[in-house]
Enzyme design. Structure first.
Site, PDB file in Angstrom:
ATOM      1  NE  ARG A  52      -0.413  -2.761  13.290  1.00 27.76           N
ATOM      2  CZ  ARG A  52      -1.573  -3.847  13.019  1.00 27.76           C
ATOM      3  NH1 ARG A  52      -0.969  -4.921  12.909  1.00 27.76           N
ATOM      4  NH2 ARG A  52      -2.713  -3.552  12.919  1.00 27.76           N
ATOM      5  CG  HIS A 112      -1.156  -4.920   1.763  1.00 31.23           C
ATOM      6  ND1 HIS A 112      -1.444  -6.048   1.533  1.00 31.23           N
ATOM      7  CD2 HIS A 112      -0.072  -4.899   2.729  1.00 31.23           C
ATOM      8  CE1 HIS A 112      -0.480  -6.873   2.377  1.00 31.23           C
ATOM      9  NE2 HIS A 112       0.258  -6.341   3.149  1.00 31.23           N
TER      10      HIS A 112
END
Length: 712
Positions: free
Chosen positions: A413, A443
C-alpha cells in the site's frame, strides 16, 4: 507528567468480555504518538515532527479505514460491524483528536517556536518589505500555475485530487459575459512547496517562513480583476485510496495496478477539511459536492495539512532543537574485514536495527554480488523506496551474470508505483521477476544466496522482521537474522520455489508460513501452554508485535490466561484484547511502547517449564497477515542469540518506565512513569524510569565502531 487524554473505547463488562474496537484503538495509538509532541523535554522541532506524524497517520486512517463506516451511515445501516452509530462514534473521536492537534500547534508549539525567533508569519504580520517579497514570489512562482475555475453549466465542479490544497471563493459582481457565477475554485499544484523560507534581507534577524496557503490567500483579489472577493476558504478533501483489483479477473496485475494508480487520487471522498472561519454556506456547498454528511467536515485553526509542515523541519538549520544525532554501530558481531560467508559458517548473526546499522545487510548483499562463487540471489521486495542501493546491487548482480530472482509485491500500500518501476527495471535487464501468489500479498522478508564451495552448493540467508529500505532501517526497530543453517535456508529455498512456480509447498523444517500453518501453529503453541498451565506447570508467553486484532488468536490468549498462563503482550498499535479484566483477563498485560524510533520488530516467546522457544516474524497478529498474506515466522535456536533477543526486545520493554503505556480493562491506556515489573525474575536487568530505546542506544553507543546514521 499527566497521561494524555485517551480514546475511550467501549468499557468491558465483568460478566461478558467485549473486544475493543479496532478503529478506535488505532486512534488511541495516535493519541500516544501525539503525547511525544506534548512533552516539553522533547526537542522542539521533534515535537513538531511528531505532530506531523499524527497528521500523516490520520490521513492514511481516513484513506483506508473510514469508507465502510461512511457507506454504512449513508445507507442507514443499524446492524453489523459498520453502522450509523459506528460512523458517528468514530467521527466524534477523530474530531476530538484533531482538535487536540491544532490546540497544541497554536497554543504551545508555535509560541515556543516564536521564542526561538522562528515564525510562520501571516499577511497581517508582514511589513511592507516582506509583503513586497511575497508578492514577487507569488508572481514569479505561483501565479503561472494557478487557473481559477468559475462554476457554471459549462464549467462543473472540477475534479479535486486526494489531499490537495484548494481554495473556494465567493465573488461579487459579474464576469466578462455579464453573468453572476459567484463560486470559483482555485486548485494549488502539488509541485509548489507548502512552506517557503523568507530570505535574510527581509527577516529582521529572525527565521521567517510563509505558508503557501497564506501567499495564495493574500493575492486572491488580484486573481479576479473586476470582481469583489467575498467569503473564501482553503479546503482539502481526503479520498478512499485503498486500491482494489480483482486479481482473478486481470491478465496482467502490473498493468491493472498502474491503471488503478491513476484513479487513486479521485476515489470516494471521506473527509473534508476547511478553515475554521469558512462560511457555513461554502462549507455546505462543498459537503454537497463531495456527497458528505456534516460529521465529515473538519474545521481547523491553521493549515489544512499539518503533515506538510515537515517541509519547515527540512528548511530549519537549528540542530539544538533536534534530537542529538545517533550513530548506529556497525553490527557488533561482524567485522568489516571478515567475509560474511566465513563468519556465518561459525554461527548465525543478529542485527538489531536501528541501534546497529542496516549497512551490515547491504554489505552481505554486496559481497554476494561481487563474489564470483555466488551463482544465484533470490529476494523479496515489499518496500524498498524510490532510491535504493539494494536495488542497484541486484542490477549489478544481473550484469555480472548471476541468476537473480526477485519477488516484488506490487500491492504494498502506497508503494505500488515504486515497486512497479523496480519490477520493470529488473525485468528489462534480465532478472526473473515474479509477483507472488494471486490473492495474497507477499509480506515475508527474505534474501537467499547460493554459493559454490568446492563440489557442493551452500546457501546463506537473511531473514527480517522489517523491510529492505535503508531509510526506514534508520527509523524502525527491526531484527535482521543472517544464517547458514541448512534447515532454515532449505525452507527459504522451498518458499521461493513455491512463490515462483506456485507448486505445492513441501513440509518445512523450521519455518511457519502463512496462510498455510502460521496461524494454526501459533494457536497450537498457545493452547499447549494453556493445557500445561492447567496442570500446574509454570508457563509464560511474551509477544511483541505492531497489532493484535485476530479474533482466534485473541480467544486463544484469553483461554490460556484463564488457565493460568502468565502473558505479556507488547503491542505498539491496535489491540482488541482488553487486559486486566477481573475474572477474565487477569493474567494478561498489554503495553504499548512509543519511542523515538517506530517499534516494528515481531518477537514471540513461549516457555513451558524449562523448555523455551522464540520466533521472529514478519507478521502481526491480524487476520489479514494470517490468511491473506505470505508471512514467515522462524525460530532462533542458538541459546545465546535467543537470550539476547529476550533481553533487548522483551525484558527491556517490560521494564520501560518512560515510553510505555499500559492498557486497562476499560480500554484506556495509561502512561507508565515507573518500573512496573520490579518484583519479577530478571528485574535486575531493568532500567528503571528510563525508556527501553534510550537504554539500547546507550548500550550500542558504547560498543565498537560506528556507521553514519542521521537522527530520526
Amino acid at each position: 507528567m499527566q497521561p494524555a487524554p485517551a480514546d475511550r473505547t467501549p468499557a468491558v463488562a465483568a460478566t461478558a468480555l467485549t473486544l475493543l474496537d479496532r478503529d478506535h484503538s488505532i486512534l488511541s495509538f495516535n493519541e500516544r504518538v501525539l503525547d511525544w509532541a506534548r512533552r516539553p523535554e522533547v526537542p522542539l522541532v521533534e515535537r513538531l515532527r511528531y505532530l506531523c506524524i499524527v497528521s500523516s497517520n490520520l490521513d492514511e486512517f481516513f484513506e483506508v479505514r473510514a469508507a465502510p463506516h461512511l457507506i454504512a451511515s449513508s445507507a442507514g445501516d443499524q446492524k453489523g460491524a459498520y453502522t450509523i452509530e459506528s460512523f458517528e462514534r468514530l467521527a466524534e473521536a477523530a474530531h476530538a483528536l484533531v482538535a487536540r492537534q491544532y490546540a497544541l500547534y497554536n497554543d504551545e508549539l508555535m509560541p515556543t517556536f516564536a521564542k526561538h525567533g522562528i515564525h510562520i508569519i501571516s499577511h497581517g504580520e508582514r511589513n511592507p518589505a516582506q509583503r513586497k517579497w511575497v508578492s514577487e514570489y507569488f508572481e514569479r512562482e505561483v501565479r503561472p500555475l494557478l487557473i481559477p475555475v468559475g462554476l457554471d453549466p459549462a464549467h462543473p465542479f472540477p475534479q479535486v485530487a486526494n489531499k490537495s490544497l484548494n481554495f473556494i471563493v465567493r465573488l461579487g459582481g459579474k464576469d466578462a459575459f455579464g453573468r453572476e457565477n459567484p463560486i470559483q475554485i482555485v486548485k494549488v499544484p502539488r509541485v509548489l512547496p507548502r512552506v517557503i523560507r523568507m530570505p535574510a534581507k527581509v527577516s529582521d534577524g529572525k527565521t521567517l517562513f510563509v505558508a503557501l496557503s497564506s501567499v495564495v490567500r493574500a493575492h486572491l483579489s488580484s486573481m479576479f480583476p473586476g470582481r469583489e472577493v467575498g467569503d473564501f476558504s482553503q479546503f482539502r478533501v481526503t479520498r478512499h485510496s485503498d486500491l482494489a483489483v480483482d486479481e482473478e479477473d486481470v491478465k496482467n496485475l502490473r498493468t491493472a495496478l498502474r491503471q488503478g494508480l491513476q484513479h487513486r487520487h479521485y476515489g470516494q471522498a471521506v473527509r473534508l477539511e476547511v478553515s475554521a472561519s469558512c462560511a457555513e454556506s461554502l462549507a455546505s456547498f462543498l459537503l454537497a459536492q463531495f456527497n458528505l454528511p456534516p460529521q465529515a467536515l473538519y474545521r481547523v485553526h491553521g493549515p489544512v495539512n499539518l503533515a506538510r509542515l515537515t517541509q519547515l523541519i527540512d528548511l530549519l538549520e537549528e540542530p539544538q532543537l533536534l534530537f542529538p544525532p545517533y550513530s548506529a554501530s556497525y553490527p557488533v558481531t561482524l567485522s568489516p574485514a571478515q567475509s560474511f560467508f566465513e563468519r556465518l559458517q561459525h554461527g548465525d548473526v543478529l542485527i538489531h536495527q536501528p541501534f546497529e546499522s542496516f549497512d551490515g545487510v547491504l554489505a552481505f548483499l554486496r559481497e554476494a554480488v561481487l563474489d564470483p562463487q555466488v551463482l544465484a540471489i533470490k529476494q523479496t521486495i515489499y518496500r524498498t523506496g524510490t532510491d535504493s542501493e539494494l536495488m542497484d546491487l541486484l542490477r549489478e548482480a544481473v550484469r555480472r551474470g548471476k541468476e537473480v530472482t526477485v519477488v516484488v509485491e506490487l500491492k504494498a500500500r502506497f508503494d505500488e508505483e515504486a515497486n512497479i518501476n523496480w519490477a520493470e527495471m529488473l525485468e528489462s535487464i534480465g532478472a526473473q521477476v515474479v509477483y507472488g501468489v494471486v490473492g495474497l500479498k507477499t509480506h515475508a522478508k527474505m534474501l537467499l544466496v547460493t554459493r559454490r564451495e568446492g563440489k557442493q552448493m551452500r546457501r546463506y540467508g537473511h531473514l527480517s522482521t522489517g523491510n529492505y529500505n535503508p531509510r526506514t532501517a534508520r527509523l524502525y526497530t527491526d531484527i535482521s537474522h543472517l544464517t547458514a543453517d541448512p534447515l532454515l535456508t532449505a525452507d527459504m529455498e522451498a518458499v521461493f520455489v513455491h512463490l515462483a512456480s506456485q507448486s505445492r509447498l513441501p513440509k518445512l523444517n523450521r519455518m511457519w508460513l502463512a496462510p498455510f500453518d502460521l496461524h494454526k501453529n501459533l494457536i497450537a503453541q498457545i493452547d499447549a501452554l494453556s493445557l500445561a498451565a492447567a496442570t500446574g506447570e509454570p508457563t509464560r508467553i511474551v509477544a511483541k508485535m505492531n497489532a493484535l486484532t485476530d479474533d482466534a488468536l485473541v480467544a486463544a490468549l484469553m483461554r490460556a490466561g484463564q488457565n493460568g498462563v502468565k502473558i505479556d503482550l507488547i503491542v505498539r498499535g491496535a489491540c482488541t484484547l482488553p487486559a486486566q479484566v477481573p475474572g477474565l483477563t487477569d493474567n494478561i498485560r498489554v503495553r504499548s511502547v512509543i519511542g523515538r524510533f517506530l517499534e516494528h520488530s515481531r518477537v514471540f516467546y513461549f516457555r513451558n517449564g524449562e523448555d523455551e522457544s522464540l520466533y521472529l516474524s514478519s507478521a502481526d497478529w491480524m487476520n489479514r497477515n494470517m490468511m491473506r498474506r505470505i508471512e514467515l515466522a522462524w525460530p532462533v535456536t542458538d541459546p545465546g542469540l535467543r537470550q539476547r533477543l529476550i533481553d533487548e526486545c522483551l525484558v527491556a520493554y517490560l521494564h520501560d518506565g518512560r515510553d510505555a503505556w499500559d492498557l486497562g480493562g476499560d480500554g484506556i491506556y495509561t502512561r507508565v512513569d515507573h518500573d512496573t515489573h520490579a518484583g519479577e525474575a530478571g528485574a535486575s536487568r531493568a532500567v528503571e524510569a528510563h525508556g527501553a530505546q534510550a537504554a539500547l542506544m546507550n548500550r550500542y553507543a558504547s560498543r565498537g565502531h560506528h556507521a553514519d546514521a542521521p537522527s530520526n
